[in-house]
Design a protein around this motif. Sequence first.
Motif, short mmCIF file in Angstrom:
data_model
loop_
_atom_site.label_atom_id
_atom_site.label_comp_id
_atom_site.label_asym_id
_atom_site.label_seq_id
_atom_site.Cartn_x
_atom_site.Cartn_y
_atom_site.Cartn_z
N THR A 81 -41.25 19.75 31.02
CA THR A 81 -42.11 20.71 32.37
C THR A 81 -41.34 20.12 33.52
O THR A 81 -40.80 18.89 33.27
N ALA A 82 -42.03 20.95 34.50
CA ALA A 82 -41.01 20.97 35.79
C ALA A 82 -41.51 19.56 36.36
O ALA A 82 -42.46 19.01 36.39
N HIS A 145 -29.16 35.43 20.72
CA HIS A 145 -29.42 35.62 21.65
C HIS A 145 -30.57 34.77 22.36
O HIS A 145 -31.71 34.54 22.80
N ASP A 146 -30.26 33.64 21.75
CA ASP A 146 -32.01 32.69 21.27
C ASP A 146 -31.61 31.66 23.14
O ASP A 146 -32.78 31.55 23.08
N TYR A 147 -30.77 31.57 23.81
CA TYR A 147 -30.65 30.95 24.46
C TYR A 147 -30.99 31.76 25.58
O TYR A 147 -32.14 31.45 26.26
N ALA A 148 -31.42 33.73 25.81
CA ALA A 148 -32.16 34.30 27.19
C ALA A 148 -33.35 33.87 26.37
O ALA A 148 -34.63 34.58 26.40
N LYS A 149 -33.89 34.10 24.95
CA LYS A 149 -35.17 34.11 24.33
C LYS A 149 -35.92 33.14 24.36
O LYS A 149 -37.14 32.87 24.71
N LEU A 150 -34.94 31.94 24.98
CA LEU A 150 -36.31 30.46 25.08
C LEU A 150 -36.32 30.70 26.20
O LEU A 150 -37.18 30.51 26.80
N GLY A 151 -35.59 31.81 27.23
CA GLY A 151 -36.01 30.61 28.81
C GLY A 151 -37.35 32.11 28.64
O GLY A 151 -38.21 31.59 29.14
N ALA A 152 -37.12 34.07 28.14
CA ALA A 152 -38.49 34.61 27.98
C ALA A 152 -39.89 33.20 27.58
O ALA A 152 -40.66 33.96 27.96
N ALA A 153 -39.78 32.58 26.53
CA ALA A 153 -40.51 31.52 26.21
C ALA A 153 -41.21 30.91 26.83
O ALA A 153 -42.46 30.79 27.02
N CYS A 154 -40.26 30.58 27.71
CA CYS A 154 -40.64 29.57 28.87
C CYS A 154 -41.51 30.11 29.74
O CYS A 154 -42.79 29.26 30.56
N ARG A 155 -41.24 31.32 30.06
CA ARG A 155 -41.77 32.23 31.49
C ARG A 155 -43.79 32.47 30.50
O ARG A 155 -44.05 32.39 31.57
N THR A 156 -43.14 32.54 29.65
CA THR A 156 -44.45 33.02 29.05
C THR A 156 -45.68 32.01 29.13
O THR A 156 -46.60 31.85 29.49
N VAL A 157 -45.02 30.68 28.49
CA VAL A 157 -45.78 29.21 28.75
C VAL A 157 -46.43 28.74 30.07
O VAL A 157 -47.41 28.11 30.85
N GLU A 158 -45.26 28.84 31.28
CA GLU A 158 -45.47 28.49 32.27
C GLU A 158 -46.53 29.56 32.86
O GLU A 158 -47.93 28.76 33.60
N LEU A 159 -46.66 30.27 32.73
CA LEU A 159 -48.23 31.30 32.99
C LEU A 159 -49.23 30.91 32.44
O LEU A 159 -50.46 31.39 33.06
N ARG A 160 -48.68 30.89 31.31
CA ARG A 160 -50.51 30.79 30.36
C ARG A 160 -50.72 28.98 30.31
O ARG A 160 -52.14 28.74 30.67
N TYR A 161 -50.16 28.14 30.90
CA TYR A 161 -50.57 27.07 31.50
C TYR A 161 -50.71 26.38 32.72
O TYR A 161 -50.60 25.62 33.27
N GLY A 162 -50.07 27.57 33.97
CA GLY A 162 -50.35 27.44 34.84
C GLY A 162 -48.79 26.70 35.89
O GLY A 162 -49.13 25.27 36.82
N LEU A 163 -48.03 26.36 35.05
CA LEU A 163 -46.91 25.37 35.31
C LEU A 163 -45.25 25.87 36.57
O LEU A 163 -45.94 26.91 36.59
N LYS A 164 -44.77 25.14 36.98
CA LYS A 164 -43.98 25.84 37.50
C LYS A 164 -43.30 26.69 37.51
O LYS A 164 -42.68 26.17 36.43
N VAL A 165 -43.28 27.83 38.01
CA VAL A 165 -42.12 28.77 37.68
C VAL A 165 -40.67 28.47 38.02
O VAL A 165 -40.31 28.11 38.98
N THR A 166 -39.56 28.26 36.62
CA THR A 166 -38.36 28.24 36.40
C THR A 166 -37.63 29.46 36.85
O THR A 166 -38.07 30.95 36.74
N PRO A 167 -36.11 29.57 37.70
CA PRO A 167 -35.52 30.60 37.48
C PRO A 167 -35.68 31.62 36.12
O PRO A 167 -35.51 31.11 35.53
N ALA A 168 -34.82 32.12 36.17
CA ALA A 168 -34.70 33.43 34.99
C ALA A 168 -33.45 32.92 34.26
O ALA A 168 -32.54 32.39 35.20
#
Length: 330
Positions: A81-82, A145-168
């Motif tokens: 987490t950030a 493409h696991d690196y890009a998919k990992l980034g998309a998953a991180c965006r999902t959980v950031e929104l789900r748990y109200g975490l700081k949004v990191t750059p795409a």
Amino acid sequence: MIGKVVRGNDIGGLLRYLFGPGRANEHTNPHVVAAWDDDVVADHTPRSDPRLKRLTALLEQPLAALDSRPSPAVWHCPLRTAPGDRQLTDAEWADVAAEVLHQTGLAPRGDTAGCRWIAVRHADDHIHLAVTLARQDGRRARTSHDYAKLGAACRTVELRYGLKVTPARDRTAPKRPTRAEIEKAARQGLPETTRQLLRREVRRAALSSRSLQGFIRHLEVAQVQVRLRHSTINFGEVTGYSVALIDPTGDCPGPWFGGGKLAPQLTLPRLQHLWSANTAGASSDMRNRCTLGSPVARTLRSTAIVLHQLEDGDFHGAALAMAIDTVRKL
């Protein structure tokens, strides 16, 4: 949330590290928060060697079922987490792990034949995913493409748990300092790493320049040494550069960093495109300002008249006064 993908072949060595004390005794209460099988979570907090060996054997079983062992065979992903984010619970981290493995396709939700994996927590702000790259149905795992998919998953959980949004993860973010660089800066009592300092100076020089020569001059003034890279095909063509801080105690420069290692926007082709665009924009602006009847055009015509008079030897007071007035307008 920040995630990183590390590939390897030794699942046993990875588990020993995750459940061990860490490099500086920073690991506290290592435990499994999630796994491919719920019984693994309840049964394994493997501080002791027998349990650790058993967990290693369970994770390696799908690899042994393949005709040949893949290389790499292990997918390791730290998730952090950030700074400033709230502390997630074990249950929330378990959901984060499941979401990442679902979106990367290594262990989709509801797919009982996916890869075997565990999520280990040994600190408040991060977990580690350890995955063996063989599905339980006897097929190899796909990691494209696991690196890009990992980034998309991180965006999902950031929104789900109200975490700081990191750059795409579009590969335009600046390169982060390595752990070794951060520790070296801390030992030297410096507020930032060499990479961060060089990135700032290179950006300043790039924005203050209109050509490669000017770029180099600005860096030299900032005590930054520049080393050019030349084409092996086209003689005399410069294809890149690297920079290093000049050591104030001697003539030995510090570590060298290519422009792309500082930030994707700081490669030489990107900078040359920037300088060309700025030059073209300035020329276009001057052409627009110099249209017939504009103040700039009238000033240029007046200057030409004055220069013609001076060349003809007309040095009387009116010509000199006109020349002075023209210079002031410029």
